[in-house]
Design a protein around this motif. Structure first.
Motif, PDB file in Angstrom:
ATOM      1  N   LEU A  31      27.658 -20.944  63.331  1.00 23.92           N
ATOM      2  CA  LEU A  31      27.430 -21.667  64.587  1.00 23.92           C
ATOM      3  C   LEU A  31      28.481 -22.759  64.730  1.00 23.92           C
ATOM      4  N   TYR A  32      29.087 -22.866  65.911  1.00 23.76           N
ATOM      5  CA  TYR A  32      29.995 -23.979  66.163  1.00 23.76           C
ATOM      6  C   TYR A  32      29.541 -24.736  67.404  1.00 23.76           C
ATOM      7  N   GLN A  33      29.858 -26.032  67.423  1.00 26.19           N
ATOM      8  CA  GLN A  33      29.548 -26.898  68.552  1.00 26.19           C
ATOM      9  C   GLN A  33      30.777 -27.728  68.903  1.00 26.19           C
ATOM     10  N   VAL A  34      31.030 -27.891  70.197  1.00 31.04           N
ATOM     11  CA  VAL A  34      32.057 -28.806  70.693  1.00 31.04           C
ATOM     12  C   VAL A  34      31.330 -29.994  71.289  1.00 31.04           C
ATOM     13  N   LEU A  35      31.565 -31.181  70.728  1.00 31.47           N
ATOM     14  CA  LEU A  35      30.872 -32.388  71.164  1.00 31.47           C
ATOM     15  C   LEU A  35      31.854 -33.373  71.771  1.00 31.47           C
ATOM     16  N   ARG A  36      31.408 -34.069  72.800  1.00 37.87           N
ATOM     17  CA  ARG A  36      32.204 -35.140  73.386  1.00 37.87           C
ATOM     18  C   ARG A  36      32.112 -36.378  72.503  1.00 37.87           C
ATOM     19  N   GLU A  37      32.852 -37.398  72.882  1.00 33.25           N
ATOM     20  CA  GLU A  37      32.868 -38.632  72.090  1.00 33.25           C
ATOM     21  C   GLU A  37      31.498 -39.294  72.050  1.00 33.25           C
ATOM     22  N   ASN A  38      30.693 -39.089  73.095  1.00 31.65           N
ATOM     23  CA  ASN A  38      29.358 -39.695  73.126  1.00 31.65           C
ATOM     24  C   ASN A  38      28.293 -38.819  72.468  1.00 31.65           C
ATOM     25  N   ARG A  39      28.737 -37.766  71.745  1.00 29.31           N
ATOM     26  CA  ARG A  39      27.889 -36.853  70.978  1.00 29.31           C
ATOM     27  C   ARG A  39      27.149 -35.851  71.855  1.00 29.31           C
ATOM     28  N   ALA A  40      27.466 -35.782  73.121  1.00 25.35           N
ATOM     29  CA  ALA A  40      26.868 -34.768  73.986  1.00 25.35           C
ATOM     30  C   ALA A  40      27.485 -33.410  73.654  1.00 25.35           C
ATOM     31  N   VAL A  41      26.626 -32.375  73.509  1.00 28.17           N
ATOM     32  CA  VAL A  41      27.102 -31.034  73.181  1.00 28.17           C
ATOM     33  C   VAL A  41      27.662 -30.387  74.439  1.00 28.17           C
ATOM     34  N   GLU A  88      28.352 -24.508  72.714  1.00 25.66           N
ATOM     35  CA  GLU A  88      27.689 -24.074  71.479  1.00 25.66           C
ATOM     36  C   GLU A  88      27.627 -22.559  71.472  1.00 25.66           C
ATOM     37  N   SER A  89      28.052 -21.955  70.376  1.00 21.47           N
ATOM     38  CA  SER A  89      28.046 -20.499  70.286  1.00 21.47           C
ATOM     39  C   SER A  89      28.066 -20.093  68.826  1.00 21.47           C
ATOM     40  N   THR A  90      27.918 -18.791  68.565  1.00 15.43           N
ATOM     41  CA  THR A  90      27.910 -18.269  67.200  1.00 15.43           C
ATOM     42  C   THR A  90      28.903 -17.122  67.073  1.00 15.43           C
ATOM     43  N   ALA A  91      29.236 -16.794  65.835  1.00 22.18           N
ATOM     44  CA  ALA A  91      30.156 -15.684  65.576  1.00 22.18           C
ATOM     45  C   ALA A  91      29.568 -14.369  66.064  1.00 22.18           C
ATOM     46  N   THR A 117      34.791 -33.447  69.064  1.00 26.84           N
ATOM     47  CA  THR A 117      34.442 -33.143  67.684  1.00 26.84           C
ATOM     48  C   THR A 117      34.003 -31.686  67.590  1.00 26.84           C
ATOM     49  N   LEU A 118      34.446 -31.001  66.534  1.00 30.02           N
ATOM     50  CA  LEU A 118      33.994 -29.645  66.229  1.00 30.02           C
ATOM     51  C   LEU A 118      33.058 -29.708  65.031  1.00 30.02           C
ATOM     52  N   ALA A 119      31.891 -29.093  65.154  1.00 27.95           N
ATOM     53  CA  ALA A 119      30.926 -29.031  64.060  1.00 27.95           C
ATOM     54  C   ALA A 119      30.607 -27.573  63.763  1.00 27.95           C
ATOM     55  N   PHE A 120      30.567 -27.214  62.470  1.00 27.08           N
ATOM     56  CA  PHE A 120      30.277 -25.842  62.040  1.00 27.08           C
ATOM     57  C   PHE A 120      29.086 -25.840  61.093  1.00 27.08           C
ATOM     58  N   HIS A 121      28.192 -24.838  61.279  1.00 27.89           N
ATOM     59  CA  HIS A 121      27.030 -24.673  60.414  1.00 27.89           C
ATOM     60  C   HIS A 121      26.864 -23.197  60.088  1.00 27.89           C
ATOM     61  N   LEU A 122      26.645 -22.893  58.810  1.00 26.35           N
ATOM     62  CA  LEU A 122      26.318 -21.531  58.400  1.00 26.35           C
ATOM     63  C   LEU A 122      24.803 -21.399  58.449  1.00 26.35           C
TER      64      LEU A 122
END
Length: 446
Positions: free
Chosen positions: A353-363, A366-369, A400-405
Motif C-alpha cells: 500500500l502506498y499513500q501520497v500525503l500533503r504537508e498538512n498530512r491530508a491523504v 492511496e492505492s495498492t500494488a 510525503t510518500l508512505a509505504f506499508h506491507l
C-alpha cells in the motif's frame, strides 16, 4: 474600531468611495489591483423586536437598537499583473465582502480601490441565469449582463461550449432541467472566456468533476501566463498553496498575515490545527467525565497489542526515473521509488500500500500494488519493487510518500512499514495538462 462619524472622519476618507462606479487605475502600472485602507461597516439592529418596531428602529435611527459591525478594517494590499493572490480565513473573516468591494458590487465605507479594466467576478456563477430559458439563450443573456456584444459572444461560443463539455442537445433545453453541476460549469466557462484583466474567484473551483476541476485550474494558470491579475478565495488551504504566489490571511476583518503562499498557509494551518486540538481535548475531557465511556475506553486499552514487524524495507531510493537521485521534482516530470522488501518470516497473500500525503498530512492518493495488477511473491525471500509516477501530476508543494506491507484480504493488518519519504514539487508556469485529482502510477518488480 470606534464608531465612524462625519466629525471624526478625515475628508480624504469620506471621499474615498467616490470612484466606486469607475475605479481609478493602479498607481503602479505593474499592478492589476491596489487596495488602500479598505474598511466596510454594516449596521445591525440588536435586541428582540417585532417587525414593526424593528422597521421603526431602523428608519428612525434609534441608536439603542443599532450597532456597527465592521466586516473589514484597514485592509491594504496589491496584486501584480500575472500574479495570483490567495485569501484564506475562517467563516465571517470578510473574504467574500472584500471580493464584492473589488468587483464593484458594494462600496467600501472607507478606503480606495484602484484596478485595471474588465473584471471577471466568479462569485455567484448563476447570477443572471433564467431557468425558463435554454442554455444557449442564457449564455447570450449572461454575456449581455457582462457587457459582451452578441457578435463577440457568437465568436467565443464554440470555445465556451467545448470548455463546459455540455452536449448540444442539453443546450437546447431549459436550464431548469440541468443539474446544479451543469449550470455552474456553463457559467464558469462563459466567465473565463470574457478576456478579463482581473479575475476574482470565490470557492468556484469545486464545480464539476475532477477532470473539469483540473481544466479550470489549468485555465487559471494560463491567465497568469497572460499577465492577468487574480484573487483566489478558498477554504481549501492546499488549493491556495498550490495555485497562489502570495497569500493573505484575514481574521475578523483584519489582515493577520500577508506574504508568500507557503508561509501564510503554514501559519494558517498551524492555527487551525491548534484550534481543532483544543476542541478535541475539550470534547475528550467532557466524554471522560461520563463513567460509562471512561470504563469502556479503559477496557479497550487493555486489549491493544502491537505486533513486531514481519518485514523490513531496505535500500529505498528516490530518483527522477533516469537514476539521478533528487528530492525536488517538476510537475509533469517523472518520479521513481525503488525498494527491497525483506520478510523476516514466510509471508502469504501480502500487498503493498502506498499513500501520497500533503504537508498538512491530508491523504491525496492511496492505492495498492494489486490494484495496479502486480501480485507480490509468497515466502521469505527478499523482493524488489518499483513505483513510478510518470508524468508526476502534482502541483507545487511539499509531499510525503508512505509505504506499508499489508495483508491483501485484511488491509488493517500491517506486516511492516517504510520510513516516510519526503519530496517537493515545483511547478513552472508552462506546466500543461495538470490533473491534481488524478495521479497516474505504475508498479513493477525486477
Amino acid at each position: 474600531m470606534p464608531p465612524l462619524t462625519r466629525a471624526s472622519t478625515p475628508s480624504s476618507m469620506m471621499n474615498s468611495t467616490s470612484n466606486f462606479d469607475h475605479p481609478a487605475a493602479p498607481l503602479d502600472p505593474a499592478n492589476g489591483l491596489e487596495l488602500e485602507s479598505i474598511a466596510k461597516r454594516f449596521q445591525i439592529i440588536t435586541g428582540s423586536s417585532g417587525r414593526l418596531s424593528g422597521f421603526l428602529a431602523n428608519r428612525l435611527a434609534n441608536r439603542r437598537f443599532r450597532k456597527d459591525l465592521w466586516a473589514l478594517d484597514d485592509v491594504s494590499c496589491e496584486v501584480k499583473r500575472g500574479e495570483i493572490l490567495g485569501i484564506v480565513g475562517s467563516n465571517g473573516a470578510g473574504k467574500s465582502t472584500l471580493l464584492r468591494i473589488i468587483a464593484g458590487i458594494t462600496p467600501p465605507t472607507t478606503g480606495q480601490v484602484r484596478r485595471v479594466g474588465r473584471v471577471a467576478a466568479l462569485l455567484d456563477l448563476t447570477a443572471g441565469f433564467h431557468f425558463s430559458l435554454t442554455g444557449y439563450e442564457n449564455l447570450f443573456l449572461a454575456a449581455a449582463i457582462l457587457g459582451i456584444s452578441r457578435e463577440r459572444m457568437r465568436a467565443i461560443m464554440p470555445e465556451v461550449i467545448n470548455f463546459a463539455g455540455i452536449n448540444h442537445a442539453y443546450l437546447e433545453q431549459p436550464v431548469r432541467t440541468y443539474s446544479s453541476g451543469m449550470i455552474t460549469r456553463l457559467a464558469f466557462s462563459l466567465a473565463v472566456f470574457t478576456d478579463p484583466d482581473l479575475i476574482l474567484i470565490d470557492e468556484v473551483l469545486a464545480v464539476g468533476d475532477a477532470e473539469f476541476q483540473a481544466r479550470s485550474a489549468q485555465r487559471l494558470l494560463q491567465f497568469r501566463e497572460e499577465g492577468k491579475a487574480m484573487i483566489f478565495v478558498s477554504h481549501s488551504s492546499d488549493a491556495v498553496a498550490e495555485l497562489s504566489d502570495r497569500a493573505l490571511w484575514l481574521d475578523a476583518g483584519h489582515v493577520r498575515l500577508a506574504g508568500g503562499a507557503s508561509e501564510v498557509i503554514k501559519a494558517y494551518s498551524s492555527y487551525l490545527n491548534t484550534r481543532i486540538a483544543q476542541r478535541s481535548r475539550m470534547d475528550a475531557e467532557a466524554a471522560m467525565n461520563d463513567p460509562v465511556i471512561a470504563a469502556t475506553v479503559a477496557e479497550s486499552a487493555e486489549g491493544i497489542i502491537t505486533p513486531p514487524a514481519d518485514a523490513v524495507f531496505e535500500s529505498v531510493t528516490l530518483d527522477n526515473g533516469d537514476g539521478a537521485s533528487c528530492e525536488v521534482f517538476q510537475t509533469n516530470s517523472a518520479l521513481r521509488v525503488r525498494m527491497v522488501i525483506q520478510p523476516r518470516v514466510p509471508l502469504q497473500n501480502v500487498d503493498l500500500l502506498y499513500q501520497v500525503l500533503r504537508e498538512n498530512r491530508a491523504v491525496m492518493e492511496e492505492s495498492t500494488a494489486s490494484e495496479h495488477g502486480l501480485e507480490l511473491p509468497d515466502g521469505g525471500e527478499p523482493f524488489r519493487v518499483t513505483l513510478r509516477f510518470d508524468p508526476l501530476l502534482l502541483l507545487r508543494g511539499k509531499y510525503t510518500l508512505a509505504f506499508h506491507l499489508i495483508e491483501r484480504n485484511n488491509p488493517a493488518k500491517i506486516h511492516g512499514s517504510c520510513n516516510e519519504i519526503h519530496f517537493e514539487v515545483e511547478m513552472p508556469f508552462t506546466a500543461s495538462h495538470v490533473m491534481p485529482s488524478l495521479i497516474p502510477s505504475e508498479f513493477s518488480m525486477d
